[in-house]
Design an enzyme around this catalytic site. Structure first.
Site, PDB file in Angstrom:
ATOM      1  N   ASP A  67      81.181-123.870 120.171  1.00  0.00           N
ATOM      2  CA  ASP A  67      80.943-124.124 121.454  1.00  0.00           C
ATOM      3  C   ASP A  67      81.913-124.389 122.140  1.00  0.00           C
ATOM      4  O   ASP A  67      81.893-124.826 123.418  1.00  0.00           O
ATOM      5  CB  ASP A  67      79.676-125.037 121.743  1.00  0.00           C
ATOM      6  CG  ASP A  67      79.782-126.280 120.934  1.00  0.00           C
ATOM      7  OD1 ASP A  67      80.591-126.455 120.130  1.00  0.00           O
ATOM      8  OD2 ASP A  67      79.301-127.235 121.576  1.00  0.00           O
ATOM      9  N   ASP A 114      84.084-127.149 121.759  1.00  0.00           N
ATOM     10  CA  ASP A 114      84.438-128.802 122.173  1.00  0.00           C
ATOM     11  C   ASP A 114      85.408-129.168 121.022  1.00  0.00           C
ATOM     12  O   ASP A 114      85.954-130.251 121.327  1.00  0.00           O
ATOM     13  CB  ASP A 114      83.216-129.485 122.538  1.00  0.00           C
ATOM     14  CG  ASP A 114      82.077-129.435 121.195  1.00  0.00           C
ATOM     15  OD1 ASP A 114      82.484-128.754 120.332  1.00  0.00           O
ATOM     16  OD2 ASP A 114      80.942-130.177 121.203  1.00  0.00           O
ATOM     17  N   ASP A 121      85.622-124.548 117.686  1.00  0.00           N
ATOM     18  CA  ASP A 121      84.444-124.318 117.270  1.00  0.00           C
ATOM     19  C   ASP A 121      83.682-123.318 118.017  1.00  0.00           C
ATOM     20  O   ASP A 121      84.001-122.990 119.002  1.00  0.00           O
ATOM     21  CB  ASP A 121      83.938-125.771 116.690  1.00  0.00           C
ATOM     22  CG  ASP A 121      83.337-126.650 117.873  1.00  0.00           C
ATOM     23  OD1 ASP A 121      83.863-126.233 118.983  1.00  0.00           O
ATOM     24  OD2 ASP A 121      82.160-127.005 117.757  1.00  0.00           O
ATOM     25  N   SER A 162      76.583-126.144 118.128  1.00  0.00           N
ATOM     26  CA  SER A 162      78.165-126.278 117.855  1.00  0.00           C
ATOM     27  C   SER A 162      78.881-125.436 116.782  1.00  0.00           C
ATOM     28  O   SER A 162      79.044-124.284 116.825  1.00  0.00           O
ATOM     29  CB  SER A 162      78.153-127.856 117.671  1.00  0.00           C
ATOM     30  OG  SER A 162      79.485-128.495 117.776  1.00  0.00           O
ATOM     31  N   HIS A 163      79.453-126.282 115.701  1.00  0.00           N
ATOM     32  CA  HIS A 163      80.139-125.655 114.747  1.00  0.00           C
ATOM     33  C   HIS A 163      79.477-125.324 113.436  1.00  0.00           C
ATOM     34  O   HIS A 163      79.989-124.667 112.659  1.00  0.00           O
ATOM     35  CB  HIS A 163      81.075-126.831 114.216  1.00  0.00           C
ATOM     36  CG  HIS A 163      80.320-127.995 114.011  1.00  0.00           C
ATOM     37  ND1 HIS A 163      79.880-128.972 115.081  1.00  0.00           N
ATOM     38  CD2 HIS A 163      79.977-128.346 112.825  1.00  0.00           C
ATOM     39  CE1 HIS A 163      79.269-129.935 114.129  1.00  0.00           C
ATOM     40  NE2 HIS A 163      79.340-129.606 112.987  1.00  0.00           N
TER      41      HIS A 163
HETATM   42  C1  G1P Z   1      79.053-134.689 113.407  1.00  0.00           C
HETATM   43  C2  G1P Z   1      80.329-135.617 113.291  1.00  0.00           C
HETATM   44  C3  G1P Z   1      80.476-136.306 114.826  1.00  0.00           C
HETATM   45  C4  G1P Z   1      79.926-135.515 116.085  1.00  0.00           C
HETATM   46  C5  G1P Z   1      78.794-134.842 115.758  1.00  0.00           C
HETATM   47  C6  G1P Z   1      78.776-133.553 116.893  1.00  0.00           C
HETATM   48  O1  G1P Z   1      77.806-135.554 113.446  1.00  0.00           O
HETATM   49  O2  G1P Z   1      80.688-136.214 112.350  1.00  0.00           O
HETATM   50  O3  G1P Z   1      81.641-136.766 114.843  1.00  0.00           O
HETATM   51  O4  G1P Z   1      79.975-136.284 117.068  1.00  0.00           O
HETATM   52  O5  G1P Z   1      78.982-133.855 114.383  1.00  0.00           O
HETATM   53  O6  G1P Z   1      79.733-132.664 117.027  1.00  0.00           O
HETATM   54  P1  G1P Z   1      77.433-135.931 112.068  1.00  0.00           P
HETATM   55  O7  G1P Z   1      76.687-134.998 111.281  1.00  0.00           O
HETATM   56  O8  G1P Z   1      78.452-136.788 111.579  1.00  0.00           O
HETATM   57  O9  G1P Z   1      76.364-137.072 112.481  1.00  0.00           O
HETATM   58 ZN    ZN Z   2      81.103-128.303 119.144  1.00  0.00          ZN
END
Ligand code: G1P
Ligand code: ZN
Length: 540
Positions: free
Chosen positions: A279, A281, A277, A113-114
């Site tokens: 990927d 989303d 980000d 992801s990010h």
């Molecule tokens: C984090 C974000 C959450 C999101 C997740 C996946 O998770 O806070 O809102 O759904 O990334 O992108 P966390 O690290 O807080 O569990």
């Molecule tokens: Zn992402």
């Protein structure tokens, strides 16, 4: 085609997070590490014989190696068909779109992801079920169990598959279809939004920047914003996906997308900027010298649903994660629709969408989407804003100010305390939970606690019960939420989410407006005493 059974020994750290595993690249590239996880997953879901999966990734470091390994394992395990984005790349929302459109049995997205990429960054595998959502906690527990006892996995001895040409090919008995990564997704967006009115907006000179953060959505941005909608050439910044995202932390927020924030607060700022980000989303929305908080964005999109062709005949309810501000709940009340509050992550949203309880949903962490897919969708959110701007003729700032005038402003920020020792963080949360009820009725720094309780969610669809975070409510509509991150790869991260409601003063500096409550949050949880930190590491 020679099927091989390769002997392996288990790893013990392959417990899945909400949607898959996410690890340091250096962990993932250990011998058989990825193979063990993939075989365990295949076995835990009853095998993949005769199934169709969508497989792709966000192009980060190791995407190219991992995808070839998985293709060969899928063929060896009897998979019927793999649908793969050209060059092994699909954004997470495009992958969800293709999965649903093809009624595939599942999807694997190679992404963290990010999180940063590159050899020193992170890698991950996200697993989606046939409804596009996440598997049940029983299935993820089953996968984990299998990873602890695995003794062998199946693969084939074959050269790498060429992923660069669109079309069909076979690998043994398995069909591989390489698809255009953008086409179906673009079609879906055209069916949701009023592309004609957005085209007029750009034709009239609306100055817009889309920042793809050197990640997967660059080509989507060029196609959709520049080529189809007519934003001027060069509107898409950092448009070429790179395995290490050019060294960026591809998380579109005020800290990691500071270059974009600086541009938007400069004197030659364009009218609007959006960023995605790694990927694709997540999204961030900025106007000229103006930032839209993600919690507000969800509320504003909901309030303006009538401007969007796909939603104009009415929407079901909305949902937000518990950590997200309550702004959207006020909109839901005014629209007379339900507002669900669910645990962090997309899973419970999907259940609500599958049963037509909600149309829109979102999280404070820069994720918003609707029931068009079962993931959050960065480009969708940006197109939604563009559509509202085009339909109303108002700027990002004006749309937001009108919204505040109607509902009041919910000042909101998330404060992260990173890299805490896991045991310390767990103890902090456990003790805080014990103490919650003793806060009720007491006043801290002029804020009086009206209620304090753990957030416990009963899923109306699958009956599952999830505890996710601790909530402290104050008189006047202020709130603190504490939870531990489930996606970090480095110790524990304590997230403290704070909101403060103001009915008529909209021009306070959010950090200043929320600092007194942050101080209260630090006292209640004894953050400094337990972690040694007297201020957050990250404010977004
Ligand atoms: C984090 C974000 C959450 C999101 C997740 C996946 O998770 O806070 O809102 O759904 O990334 O992108 P966390 O690290 O807080 O569990
Ligand atoms: Zn992402």
């Amino acid at each position: 085609m020679q099927i091989q059974t390769i002997a392996t020994t288990p790893y013990t750290d392959q417990k899945m997070g909400t949607a898959g595993i996410r690890k340091k690249v250096k962990t993932i590239i250990q011998p058989n590490y990825l193979e063990n996880f993939v075989q365990s997953l295949f076995d835990a879901i009853g095998g993949v014989k005769d199934k169709t999966f969508v497989l792709s990734g966000d192009g980060r470091y190791y995407n190219d190696v991992a995808i070839q390994k998985i293709i060969k394992m899928a063929a060896a395990n009897g998979m019927k068909k793999l649908i793969i984005g050209q060059n092994g790349m699909l954004s997470t929302p495009a992958s969800s779109c293709i999965l649903l459109k093809n009624h595939a049995d599942g999807g694997l997205t190679l992404t963290a992801s990010h999180n940063p990429g590159g050899i020193n960054g992170d890698f991950g595998i996200k697993y989606a079920t046939s409804n596009g959502g996440q598997c049940s906690s029983q299935v993820s527990a089953e996968i984990y169990e299998k990873t602890k006892t695995i003794t062998s996995y199946k693969t084939i001895d074959a050269p790498d598959v060429n992923l660069s040409n669109i079309g069909s090919q076979t690998l043994g008995d398995m069909q591989i279809e390489i698809v255009d990564p953008i086409k179906d997704y673009l079609l879906m967006m055209e069916n949701i939004f009023d592309f004609e009115v957005i085209k007029k907006l750009f034709a009239n000179g609306f100055d817009f920047v889309f920042d793809a953060m050197n990640a997967v959505t660059g080509p989507y941005g060029i196609k959709i914003f520049e080529e189809v909608l007519g934003a001027k050439k060069g509107s898409v910044h950092q448009a070429v996906p790179m395995p290490d995202f050019g060294g960026l932390h591809p998380d579109p927020n005020l800290v990691y997308a500071k270059h974009l924030v600086d541009l938007m607060y400069s004197d030659n700022a364009p009218d609007m900027a959006g960023a995605n980000d790694g990927d694709g989303d997540r999204n961030m929305i900025l106007g000229k010298k103006f930032f839209v908080s993600p919690s507000d964005s969800l509320a504003i999109l909901t309030d303006n649903y009538k401007y969007i062709p796909a939603y104009k005949n009415g929407i079901f309810g909305v949902a937000k994660s518990a950590a997200t501000s309550t702004a959207v709940c006020r909109v839901a009340k005014a629209l007379n629709i339900n507002c669900y509050e669910v645990p962090t992550g997309w899973k419970n949203f999907c259940n609500l969408m599958d049963t037509n309880r909600i149309t829109f949903c979102g999280e404070e962490s820069f994720g918003t989407s609707s029931s068009h897919i079962r993931e959050k969708d960065g480009i969708w959110a940006i197109l939604f804003w563009l559509n509202i701007i085009a339909a109303t003729g108002k700027s990002v700032e004006q749309i937001t100010r009108d919204f505040w005038a109607k509902y009041g402003r919910t000042y909101y920020l998330r404060f992260d305390f990173d890299g805490i020792d896991t045991a310390v963080a767990d103890q902090l949360m456990a003790d805080l939970e014990q103490n919650l009820s003793s806060f009720e009725g007491k006043t801290y720094n002029t804020y009086k606690v009206s209620e304090a309780k753990p957030f416990i969610y009963h899923d109306v669809v699958d009956g599952s019960v999830t505890k996710n975070g601790l909530l402290v409510y104050f008189e006047g509509g202020h709130r603190i939420c504490y939870r531990l991150s489930g996606t970090g790869t480095n110790g524990a991260t304590l997230r403290v989410y704070i909101e403060s409601y103001d009915k008529d003063n909209f021009d306070k500096n959010p950090v200043e407006a929320l600092t007194p409550l942050l101080n209260v949050a630090m006292i209640l949880a004894e953050i400094e005493k337990r972690t040694g930190k007297n201020k957050p590491d990250l404010t977004t």
